[in-house]
Each structure stands twice: as structure tokens, then as C-alpha cells.
Design an enzyme around this catalytic site. Structure first.
Site, PDB file in Angstrom:
ATOM      1  N   ASN A 102       0.830  -1.204   0.000  1.00 56.26           N
ATOM      2  CA  ASN A 102       0.000   0.000   0.000  1.00 56.26           C
ATOM      3  C   ASN A 102       0.866   1.257   0.000  1.00 56.26           C
ATOM      4  O   ASN A 102       1.966   1.259   0.544  1.00 56.26           O
ATOM      5  CB  ASN A 102      -0.925   0.006   1.211  1.00 56.26           C
ATOM      6  CG  ASN A 102      -1.869  -1.193   1.205  1.00 56.26           C
ATOM      7  OD1 ASN A 102      -2.099  -1.786   0.152  1.00 56.26           O
ATOM      8  ND2 ASN A 102      -2.384  -1.557   2.356  1.00 56.26           N
ATOM      9  N   VAL A 103       0.336   2.295  -0.578  1.00 58.50           N
ATOM     10  CA  VAL A 103       1.075   3.560  -0.702  1.00 58.50           C
ATOM     11  C   VAL A 103       0.428   4.656   0.145  1.00 58.50           C
ATOM     12  O   VAL A 103       0.734   5.827  -0.002  1.00 58.50           O
ATOM     13  CB  VAL A 103       1.160   4.008  -2.189  1.00 58.50           C
ATOM     14  CG1 VAL A 103       1.988   3.026  -2.997  1.00 58.50           C
ATOM     15  CG2 VAL A 103      -0.224   4.170  -2.807  1.00 58.50           C
ATOM     16  N   HIS A 119       5.960  -0.533  -2.760  1.00 60.88           N
ATOM     17  CA  HIS A 119       5.655   0.266  -3.952  1.00 60.88           C
ATOM     18  C   HIS A 119       5.785   1.760  -3.703  1.00 60.88           C
ATOM     19  O   HIS A 119       5.233   2.569  -4.437  1.00 60.88           O
ATOM     20  CB  HIS A 119       4.246  -0.070  -4.459  1.00 60.88           C
ATOM     21  CG  HIS A 119       4.109  -1.495  -4.905  1.00 60.88           C
ATOM     22  ND1 HIS A 119       2.913  -2.172  -4.903  1.00 60.88           N
ATOM     23  CD2 HIS A 119       5.033  -2.371  -5.356  1.00 60.88           C
ATOM     24  CE1 HIS A 119       3.112  -3.414  -5.337  1.00 60.88           C
ATOM     25  NE2 HIS A 119       4.391  -3.559  -5.612  1.00 60.88           N
ATOM     26  N   CYS A 127      11.247  14.340  -8.559  1.00 57.98           N
ATOM     27  CA  CYS A 127      11.499  14.925  -9.881  1.00 57.98           C
ATOM     28  C   CYS A 127      12.388  13.967 -10.659  1.00 57.98           C
ATOM     29  O   CYS A 127      13.483  13.630 -10.211  1.00 57.98           O
ATOM     30  CB  CYS A 127      12.168  16.288  -9.742  1.00 57.98           C
ATOM     31  SG  CYS A 127      12.711  16.960 -11.338  1.00 57.98           S
ATOM     32  N   CYS A 178       8.807  21.149 -11.044  1.00 60.50           N
ATOM     33  CA  CYS A 178       9.689  20.884  -9.909  1.00 60.50           C
ATOM     34  C   CYS A 178      10.062  22.207  -9.240  1.00 60.50           C
ATOM     35  O   CYS A 178      10.389  23.181  -9.908  1.00 60.50           O
ATOM     36  CB  CYS A 178      10.949  20.168 -10.409  1.00 60.50           C
ATOM     37  SG  CYS A 178      12.255  20.029  -9.172  1.00 60.50           S
ATOM     38  N   GLY A 219      -4.877  -9.055   3.283  1.00 60.02           N
ATOM     39  CA  GLY A 219      -5.608  -8.235   2.332  1.00 60.02           C
ATOM     40  C   GLY A 219      -4.918  -8.034   1.010  1.00 60.02           C
ATOM     41  O   GLY A 219      -4.933  -6.936   0.462  1.00 60.02           O
ATOM     42  N   SER A 220      -4.301  -9.092   0.499  1.00 55.81           N
ATOM     43  CA  SER A 220      -3.724  -8.993  -0.845  1.00 55.81           C
ATOM     44  C   SER A 220      -4.133 -10.211  -1.639  1.00 55.81           C
ATOM     45  O   SER A 220      -4.065 -11.334  -1.139  1.00 55.81           O
ATOM     46  CB  SER A 220      -2.195  -8.921  -0.797  1.00 55.81           C
ATOM     47  OG  SER A 220      -1.681  -8.971  -2.118  1.00 55.81           O
ATOM     48  N   SER A 221      -4.573 -10.006  -2.877  1.00 58.82           N
ATOM     49  CA  SER A 221      -4.897 -11.135  -3.741  1.00 58.82           C
ATOM     50  C   SER A 221      -3.628 -11.662  -4.420  1.00 58.82           C
ATOM     51  O   SER A 221      -3.684 -12.617  -5.166  1.00 58.82           O
ATOM     52  CB  SER A 221      -5.935 -10.712  -4.778  1.00 58.82           C
ATOM     53  OG  SER A 221      -5.482  -9.566  -5.455  1.00 58.82           O
TER      54      SER A 221
HETATM   55 ZN   LIG Z   1      13.755  18.890 -10.598  1.00 59.46          ZN
END
Ligand SMILES: [Zn+2]
Length: 279
Positions: A102-103, A119, A127, A178, A219-221
Site C-alpha cells: 500500500n502507498v 511500492h 522529480c 519541480c 488483504g492482498s490477492s
Molecule cells: Zn527537478
């Protein structure tokens, strides 16, 4: 509340040195949609690939427009009983490591330490031109300032705030560059489809798994290889694998224990059973 605990699951977890591998299903109870789970078969937009993102300015603009609108939901999400139970089990000394696909940062928000975000995390942006990492919160402030008109426009065509908008609706979005080099090649610091998880991070996860007494999938398939490979490694080494997930997973044949039940309930029961004062 107590639920009947699977005795094998309880035995594995209470034996300690558990390495957790969590996925989107752990965060659905926090209101973050699980696009691959039983209720989320319909993905409204194909996921952005790294190649499309880097190769096309309009693709980046649309990505950031949708991401900008969806950020409110992510930023407002709070850890649920499952995240809190994992943090409690860690504080109780039972956890040998936490790997999450999860992110959303919700393990950490619940108080868990040393979480490996396989992930990456949505709380940072990077950047691709100069390498600067910045916080998503700071980027969001700049996006908000640049998009007063866009937000007003979206509110008129989409008053309920559900960010299901056509590409044409997104044309008015103003991306920001950026903060250091002004390049528009800014990406959330997460691994996109078509991109590899950094090798060092993968190796750190393998090390955790190899030192584990058990691997607990939450909770992951296990649809993508980036998570499934750890289940395969554990199984190959004879380390028992327990899976708690609503619905089938690609790791089911390798698991010693499979529990299909809501994660918040199961994990709360596991924590309360071991650490009665936390109940
Ligand atoms: Zn940059």
C-alpha cells in the site's frame, strides 16, 4: 468484540517473528477502494504505466488532475482496526517485519515502525529530471494555488466530488513543475505499472522473509509478482504462510492457513487474545 479465531492462525502469530505482507484489502475499511478485491472489479480508468507517464505531457497532466482530485480522499483516510492491531502486535514483540504494497501510509499512521513500502508512498513526490524529493503536502499547496479555476469548474460538473471525469473535463488543470529545476517530470514516489521495485528494497524484503518464523499475508490477492514472490520464497524455505483475505489469492496453494473474514475483526481478535489490555 470477539470472533472465533482460527487456531492455526493464532498459533502462528503468537509464536512471534511474523513478517506481515499487506495489500489493498487492509485499507478498504479505511475507505480506500480496493480495485482488485471482491467489490472492486470495475476499474474506471486503466492504470497509468510508467512509459505513458514519462512519454506524454497530456498523460501526465491528466494523471495529476485525477490525482489532485483524489488526494483529498487519501489525505483524509485514517488507519482502521486492522492497522492498529498490526501496530499492537508489533509493540507486543510478535512482528519480525512489515512489508506493505500500500502507498497510503496507514500502517505508520497507526504507529507501526520500520515499515517497508514495497511500492513507495504517496506522501512524497520525486522529480525525474533532477532527483529532488518533496512532500506531497507541499506540492498539493502549489497545485491548489494554481488551480482555483479548475476546482470551481469541476465543482459545477461534478458536485458530489466523485472524480470520475472525462479527459476533456481535465483540460483546464494546470500542472506545476519541480520546485528546484522547473521540470514537469514530477511523479509520486510510487512504483507505477511497467516499473520495477528498486532492487535494494526487494532484497531487504527477502531478508525479512528469510528470517521469519511465518509470513502473514493481509488483504492482498497477490495478483502481481512483486508480492507473490515473497510468498513463493517463504514456501520454498518451508516457512509457513498464513493468508487473511476476502476472496481467492494467487498464493492460496502455498498457504498453510487461509482465513476469509474481515481483516479488522480477525486482527483485532488476534491482538486482543495475545495482549488483553489492548482490547
Ligand atoms: Zn527537478
Amino acid at each position: 468484540m470477539t470472533v472465533a479465531l482460527d487456531s492455526q492462525l493464532r498459533e502462528l502469530v503468537h509464536a512471534g517473528r511474523v513478517v506481515v505482507l499487506s495489500g489493498a484489502g487492509l485499507s478498504t475499511e479505511s475507505g480506500i477502494p480496493d480495485y482488485r478485491g471482491p467489490s472492486g472489479a470495475l476499474r474506471r480508468h486503466a492504470p497509468m504505466t510508467y512509459q505513458a507517464f514519462v512519454g506524454s505531457e497530456p498523460a501526465r497532466r491528466r494523471y495529476w488532475a485525477r490525482s489532485y482530485l483524489g488526494w483529498r480522499q487519501i489525505a483524509a483516510a485514517r488507519p482502521n482496526a486492522g492497522h492498529r492491531a498490526v501496530a499492537d502486535l508489533q509493540a507486543g514483540g510478535l512482528i519480525g517485519g512489515i512489508i506493505t504494497q500500500n502507498v497510503d501510509g496507514l500502517h505508520q499512521a497507526a504507529g507501526a515502525a520500520d515499515v517497508i513500502e514495497l511500492h513507495g508512498g504517496l506522501d512524497l513526490v520525486v522529480c525525474l529530471t533532477c532527483g529532488l524529493r518533496d512532500t506531497r503536502a507541499r506540492m498539493d499547496e502549489r497545485l491548489r494555488a494554481a488551480n482555483v479555476d479548475f476546482v470551481a469548474h469541476v465543482a459545477t460538473i461534478n458536485p458530489d466530488g466523485d472524480a470520475d471525469l472525462s479527459d476533456d473535463d481535465l483540460d483546464g488543470f494546470v500542472p506545476v513543475g519541480c520546485a528546484y529545476c522547473t521540470s514537469d517530470l514530477i511523479k509520486p514516489d510510487v512504483v507505477f505499472f511497467g516499473e520495477n521495485v528498486p532492487r535494494q528494497r526487494v532484497d531487504a524484503c527477502y531478508s525479512l522473509v528469510e528470517a521469519a518464523a511465518s509470513l502473514l499475508v493481509l488483504g492482498s490477492s497477490l495478483t502481481v509478482m512483486s508480492g507473490l514472490r515473497f510468498v513463493r520464497r517463504a514456501a520454498a524455505l518451508g516457512i509457513p504462510v498464513a493468508i487473511v483475505n476476502l476472496g481467492p489469492t494467487r498464493g492460496d496453494e502455498l498457504a498453510s492457513v487461509k482465513v476469509e473474514a474481515p481483516l479488522g475483526e480477525v486482527l483485532s481478535a488476534l491482538a486482543a487474545d495475545y495482549l488483553p489490555t489492548s482490547a
